[in-house]
Design an enzyme around this catalytic site. Structure first.
Site, mmCIF file in Angstrom:
data_model
loop_
_atom_site.group_PDB
_atom_site.id
_atom_site.type_symbol
_atom_site.label_atom_id
_atom_site.label_comp_id
_atom_site.label_asym_id
_atom_site.label_seq_id
_atom_site.Cartn_x
_atom_site.Cartn_y
_atom_site.Cartn_z
ATOM 1 N N LYS A 197 0.839 -1.257 -0.054
ATOM 2 C CA LYS A 197 0.021 -0.026 0.006
ATOM 3 C C LYS A 197 1.043 1.231 0.019
ATOM 4 O O LYS A 197 2.169 1.315 0.162
ATOM 5 C CB LYS A 197 -0.930 -0.075 1.201
ATOM 6 C CG LYS A 197 -0.217 -0.113 2.733
ATOM 7 C CD LYS A 197 -1.051 -0.813 3.702
ATOM 8 C CE LYS A 197 -0.350 -0.415 4.911
ATOM 9 N NZ LYS A 197 -1.118 -1.223 6.043
ATOM 10 N N TYR A 202 17.383 30.332 4.246
ATOM 11 C CA TYR A 202 16.298 30.980 4.907
ATOM 12 C C TYR A 202 16.658 31.309 6.179
ATOM 13 O O TYR A 202 16.892 30.196 6.885
ATOM 14 C CB TYR A 202 14.816 30.092 4.584
ATOM 15 C CG TYR A 202 14.254 30.180 3.327
ATOM 16 C CD1 TYR A 202 14.087 31.338 2.763
ATOM 17 C CD2 TYR A 202 14.187 29.022 2.510
ATOM 18 C CE1 TYR A 202 13.332 31.430 1.433
ATOM 19 C CE2 TYR A 202 13.528 28.939 1.305
ATOM 20 C CZ TYR A 202 13.076 30.176 0.691
ATOM 21 O OH TYR A 202 12.743 30.166 -0.487
ATOM 22 N N MET A 251 12.440 23.787 0.421
ATOM 23 C CA MET A 251 11.542 22.701 -0.242
ATOM 24 C C MET A 251 12.090 22.024 -1.192
ATOM 25 O O MET A 251 11.874 20.709 -1.441
ATOM 26 C CB MET A 251 10.294 23.625 -1.217
ATOM 27 C CG MET A 251 9.051 22.588 -1.533
ATOM 28 S SD MET A 251 8.116 23.708 -2.806
ATOM 29 C CE MET A 251 7.120 24.554 -1.571
#
Ligand SMILES: *Cc1c(COP(=O)(O)O)cnc(C)c1O
Length: 372
Positions: A39, A250, A298
């Protein structure tokens, strides 16, 4: 035009390690057949590749959650069965009746639906205490007349071998087995297999341990005889020289104390390399290990690849990473080089408080998967 763009991000999957883990789990289950839970797209590693590799090893029983997953998986190899754990909703019936998989019926409604449609061979889940999916044992009367292939239940606390719930669920499942006829019975997931052969019954359903996770809390990798399966490989897409006093990333959270050579890698939290991994995930080039600096973005991370003549070498001993200083030849990392982030799941889990399941299933969809 062009054929395809090679990704600067790869998930390397060690097919031999996957197969070895499956054989190890099969041996632990004694006479029981050993299946495989695939799964969530094979726990993030790619269900199709996992099915094909394990079917070659002799695995004959696979498990997905939904009919959408069953359809996405495509045809099973010859002689191999697929079961859908979440049962059949009305909307699933066309897929279910097409025969691509067997439903695992979980409720009286689903049993009635399946019987009304002709009721071919199916699996059934009985709840013995987890109170998630499955019929209560006292509802078993509705099953009369069904052709049950595998009658299963699922353990709530198998990763804690001393938890009283394990014996309680085992006792209930034995009563269920005596009362409900089926071709085979199945109780154990990865951790359940590790509880001993009496939990194995006719077929086991490991997931996590196949993929290099350690199912039993507190056990070490060696004790369990399981091998890591997945590694993240990412390309250096820029090298930059950072001067003393400058910051990286950042929030300007990291500041250089001396001139630093920084590699920018094409991977980030959208690829499951979450922000809290920063201090815990070593980056490897050959036999050298580097640390991340600054915040994980990200799609990017920064790594200190300064060519010192001494380096802190960090090595994994199965339990954790130990560090020692040694002389090295500079790695001289360059743009276009590939760096590896080894996914030592138990250790990463302990350091981040995320479960090994979360670590695998959040890897994301941007990887080019490469089987070795
Ligand atoms: C996910 C799942 C498994 C596999 O569990 P692991 O802990 O990953 O080994 C087995 N059975 C059922 C019903 C499941 O949902």
């Amino acid at each position: 035009m062009f054929e395809s763009v090679p990704a600067a991000l790869r998930l390397t999957i060690d097919g031999d390690a996957l197969a070895a883990n499956w054989r190890w789990l099969r041996a632990r289950g004694g006479e029981a057949a050993c299946g495989a839970a695939v799964k969530a797209d094979g726990y993030g590693l790619g269900a199709r590749g996992v099915v094909d590799r394990l079917a070659r090893e002799g695995c004959r029983d696979f498990f997905v959650s939904s009919w959408a997953e069953a359809a996405a998986l495509g045809p099973m190899p010859e002689g191999v069965a697929l079961s859908v754990l979440h049962g059949v909703r009305e909307a699933d019936m066309p897929a279910a009746l097409s025969g691509i998989a067997r439903p695992v019926l979980n409720s009286a409604e689903q049993v009635a639906r399946w019987k009304a449609a002709g009721g071919a061979a199916c699996d059934v889940m009985i709840d013995t205490g987890i109170n998630r999916l499955g019929l209560r044992p006292e509802e078993a009367g509705v099953l009369a007349g069904l052709e049950i292939e595998t009658l299963m239940s699922h353990l709530a606390c198998a990763d804690e071998p001393d938890h009283p719930m394990n014996e309680r669920q085992l006792a209930r499942f034995r009563q269920v087995r005596a009362a409900i006829p089926a071709k085979r019975y199945s109780l154990a997931n990865s951790a359940g297999i590790c509880l001993g052969k009496k939990y194995a019954f006719g077929v086991t359903r490991p997931g996590l341990a196949l993929y290099g996770g350690i199912p039993v809390i507190g056990h070490s990798v060696q004790e369990q005889g399981l091998r890591p399966v997945a590694a993240v490989e990412t390309e250096v897409i820029q090298i930059r020289q950072v001067e003393a006093g400058e910051t990286v990333g950042y929030g300007a959270t990291w500041q250089a104390h001396h001139p630093t050579k920084v590699a920018i890698l094409n991977v980030g939290y959208a690829d499951g390399i979450l922000r809290q991994f920063a201090e815990h995930l070593p980056i490897r080039v050959g036999d050298q290990v580097f640390g991340m600096i600054g915040r994980i973005s990200m799609d990017l991370i920064a790594v200190d690849v300064t060519d010192h003549d001494h380096v802190v070498i960090t090595e994994h001993d199965g339990e954790g990473w130990t560090s020692h200083k040694r002389l090295r030849t500079p790695a001289n990392v360059r743009e276009g080089d590939w760096l590896t982030l080894p996914l030592h799941l138990p250790w990463l889990s302990r350091s981040t408080t995320l479960s090994q399941y979360e670590l695998l299933t959040t890897l994301g969809h941007r990887y080019q998967r490469r089987w070795t």
